[in-house]
Write a protein that holds these residues in place. Structure first.
Motif, short mmCIF file in Angstrom:
data_model
loop_
_atom_site.label_atom_id
_atom_site.label_comp_id
_atom_site.label_asym_id
_atom_site.label_seq_id
_atom_site.Cartn_x
_atom_site.Cartn_y
_atom_site.Cartn_z
N LEU A 189 0.83 -1.21 0.00
CA LEU A 189 0.00 0.00 0.00
C LEU A 189 0.86 1.26 0.00
N ALA A 190 1.98 1.20 0.69
CA ALA A 190 2.87 2.36 0.75
C ALA A 190 3.77 2.46 -0.47
N PRO A 217 0.77 1.16 -4.49
CA PRO A 217 -0.68 1.06 -4.35
C PRO A 217 -1.39 0.71 -5.66
N GLU A 239 3.40 8.45 3.42
CA GLU A 239 3.04 7.30 2.60
C GLU A 239 1.54 7.20 2.36
N MET A 240 0.74 7.88 3.18
CA MET A 240 -0.71 7.86 3.01
C MET A 240 -1.23 9.04 2.19
N VAL A 256 -3.14 5.92 -3.04
CA VAL A 256 -3.09 5.10 -1.82
C VAL A 256 -4.47 5.07 -1.16
N GLN A 257 -5.08 6.22 -1.08
CA GLN A 257 -6.38 6.30 -0.44
C GLN A 257 -7.44 5.53 -1.24
#
Length: 451
Positions: A237-238, A241, A278-279, A284-285
């Motif tokens: 995810l980081a 994504p 990273e978010m 990513v979201q």
């Protein structure tokens, strides 16, 4: 499909995964402003420790105007002082003599051996055996409820963290690798051991595998009645994504997740996020939203790493962000006693202060997080506080998990040591001569128990 989903897809359509390895280090470290001598020292460290990064991390996460001090840069790029200066100097000399020399390869192996490549008895104590006493490859069973499985095709990552305690899996040394491509022995083992309620796929990163391969590992577990949960440990995810949004098999992967949940089992996505940045990217979201829509639960964890996230404000921001997007804060780990631990380690006293300050600033919904936790030989040990008892300053600790299940949840005490960074640095307190897990050991055995 939502408009926001279409927007994210349109931004990433055609973006293919591109990896950068040690062959690209000179070019990339020059971009960070390092001199020729500094770049050579970094390349010397990369002879010993693995390096891999990708185009997404390079272009979307690293702030090159702040490199080499940028936290994401430090998260993925080797640093010259990760190894003792004398080792770096010797490696540089050998590289100048010829990078293919046998002497260089021998010295690299020597340095790696000094870095405790398999902490907490991973290759000796955790590996279950068949009836004929033959070890089951790629399988670890340290705690009674949970089996870890290392699929051979998942023994890499989209990018490597410089602090990773599994660094030995990625250096190309067959003697240090631990994995299996055969799922059948693991499935048989889980069927036979009804105390096992969780299987954790780990590596490396299982999410480097395509959906077709991942399915071959996961689906045979779905009809084991006593198995309650399947976990996937991943940094994808980081670091990539796109795996869940725009990769060719992203939709098929999400359908596999739905199949796990529909089978009546919990799917726990154990996501490693080491820094709030990273978010931040939209993709990513979107990946988080898509995974959660399958019924999977995303739990977040990371070690406390000096120079990258060793302040309370960073952890508070990270936990708040995770909660906002429906992720469940799970663990703050203590950097393990392997690899360049001295470079990254934060003393336990400071780690507790950072955790406690961040913890008290978030709501109860984020206080699902536990830590600071050491994954040591006898189990997962949590530092609960610093206090004074009977005139003695002590650490209060307890086992979150333990090889001896009777120890789980029981508090114990160690002498306060402001410099201690790992369990093996601590001494029993309050007149005790040994720790609880040493009760059945001779004093000599207890003294030699690794952390």
């Amino acid at each position: 499909m939502s408009a926001s989903s279409n927007a994210v897809r349109s931004l990433s359509v055609g973006q293919r995964y591109r990896a950068f390895t040690h062959r690209n280090l000179d070019e990339l470290t020059a971009r960070a402003g390092l001199s020729a001598e500094e770049r050579l020292a970094v390349q010397a460290v990369a002879q010993v420790l693995p390096f891999r990064v990708n185009s997404y991390v390079v272009e979307e996460l690293i702030d090159w105007s702040a490199a080499p001090d940028d936290p994401i840069y430090r998260l993925v790029f080797p640093q010259a002082d990760m190894l003792p200066a004398e080792d770096v100097s010797r490696l540089v000399d050998l590289m100048r003599e010829g990078t293919g020399s046998l002497e260089l390869a021998a010295y690299v192996r020597e340095v790696r051996a000094r870095l405790n490549p398999h902490p907490a008895g991973q290759m000796e104590l955790n590996v279950p055996r068949q009836a004929n006493e033959e070890a089951l490859p790629g399988l670890q069973h340290k705690y009674q409820e949970t089996v870890l499985f290392f699929p051979k095709q998942g023994q890499t990552c989209h990018a490597y963290c410089t602090y990773c305690f599994r660094w030995a899996q990625f250096v190309g040394d067959a003697d240090l690798k631990f994995a299996s491509k055969d799922i059948a022995p693991m499935v048989d083992y889980v069927r036979e051991h009804e105390e096992v309620t969780n299987v954790l796929f780990t590596g490396g990163d299982p999410m480097v595998m395509g959906e077709a391969v991942l399915s071959r590992y996961i689906e045979p577990l779905l009809d084991i009645e006593h198995l309650e949960a399947i976990r996937i440990g991943t940094k994808s995810l980081a670091y990539w994504p796109q795996r869940f949004v725009t990769d060719p098999d992203a939709d098929d992967t999400l359908r596999l997740f739905e199949k796990v949940v529909a089978s009546g089992k919990s799917l726990a996505f154990m996501a490693h996020f080491s820094h709030p940045r990273e978010m931040e990217p939209d993709i990513v979201q979107e990946a988080v939203r898509r995974i959660r829509s399958t019924g999977a639960v995303i739990r977040t964890q990371a070690p406390l790493i000096r120079g990258i996230n060793d302040d309370a404000a960073t952890w508070e921001r990270m936990w708040r962000t995770h909660l906002r997007h429906g992720l469940v804060p799970y663990y703050m780990f203590v950097e393990r006693d392997t690899g360049p631990q001295d470079y990254f380690a934060v003393p336990l006293a400071s780690a507790y202060d950072i955790f406690q300050q961040a913890y008290r600033r978030v709501s109860g919904l984020a206080r699902t997080v536990r830590g600071p936790s050491m994954s040591a030989t006898p189990g997962k040990v949590c530092v609960d506080g610093v206090m004074e008892l009977g005139g003695e300053k002590v650490f209060m600790l307890h086992f979150i998990q333990a090889r001896d299940a009777a120890l789980v949840g029981k508090p114990f005490f160690a002498r306060y040591d402001e410099h201690a960074t790992w369990l093996h640095d601590l001494k029993p307190a309050l007149g005790a001569s040994r720790f609880p897990w040493e009760a059945d050991l001779s004093l000599g055995e207890a003294a030699n128990l690794p952390g």
